[in-house]
Scaffold this motif. Structure first.
Motif, short mmCIF file in Angstrom:
data_model
loop_
_atom_site.label_atom_id
_atom_site.label_comp_id
_atom_site.label_asym_id
_atom_site.label_seq_id
_atom_site.Cartn_x
_atom_site.Cartn_y
_atom_site.Cartn_z
N ASP A 110 0.85 -1.18 0.00
CA ASP A 110 0.00 0.00 0.00
C ASP A 110 0.89 1.23 0.00
N LEU A 112 0.90 4.91 1.17
CA LEU A 112 0.15 5.67 2.17
C LEU A 112 0.69 7.09 2.32
N CYS A 117 -4.72 5.57 2.07
CA CYS A 117 -4.17 4.73 1.01
C CYS A 117 -4.37 5.43 -0.33
#
Length: 167
Positions: A110, A112, A117
């Motif tokens: 992910d 971030l 996200c």
């Protein structure tokens, strides 16, 4: 929006295509061979270079510079050691600090920013082919997020090669 990054197999030089989920080609990713530093160029369908990444040599952490229109827009680095999964950090010239967290074994990452996200990188369902998906939640940053995904994939492939040579 989902983008797919597909490596072209059996090519003389390394190249990949970034496509939409509807298989429309958007960018070609060329790896420049026979250079002192590893370099990838992102070229649109009209042949214009829109971004590039350059792996820095002789650094403690695996560091890659990201350029757009010839200007540095950020750098991404990976910690040399991690006990709880793989972690990357990207410092962008606009002041944002982006974290990329996930696991090499799960093939999921992910991207971030401030706990939100921005994109998810997944190779999980593409193990037979050399392809991976980049699900972008922040469309204005789509190009940058795709470039970050290629950086993560390249770093992990380098690490896999280093492990094999150390056996």
């Amino acid at each position: 929006m989902r983008y797919l990054v597909r490596d072209r197999m059996l090519a003389f030089h390394e190249e990949a295509w970034v496509e939409t989920e509807h298989r429309e080609k958007l960018l070609k990713v060329n790896r420049k061979l026979f250079r002192l530093r590893t370099t990838f160029d992102f070229v649109d369908t009209q042949g214009n270079q829109v971004a590039s990444i350059v792996k820095k040599t002789l650094t403690l952490h695996h560091t890659i510079l990201i350029k757009q229109n010839g200007e540095l827009v950020g750098r991404i680095s990976k910690r040399a050691f991690g006990f709880f999964g793989d972690r990357f950090k990207a410092s962008l010239t606009d002041g944002r600090r982006v974290r990329i967290v996930g696991s090499f074994w799960d093939r999921e990452f992910d991207i971030l920013y401030d706990g939100t996200c921005l994109a998810r990188i997944s190779r999980r369902w593409f193990s037979i082919r050399d392809a991976y998906a980049v699900d972008v939640m922040s469309e204005p940053d789509a190009l940058l997020l795709i470039v970050l995904a290629v950086c993560v994939d390249h770093t992990l492939e380098d690490r896999k090669g280093e492990r094999l040579t150390n056996l």
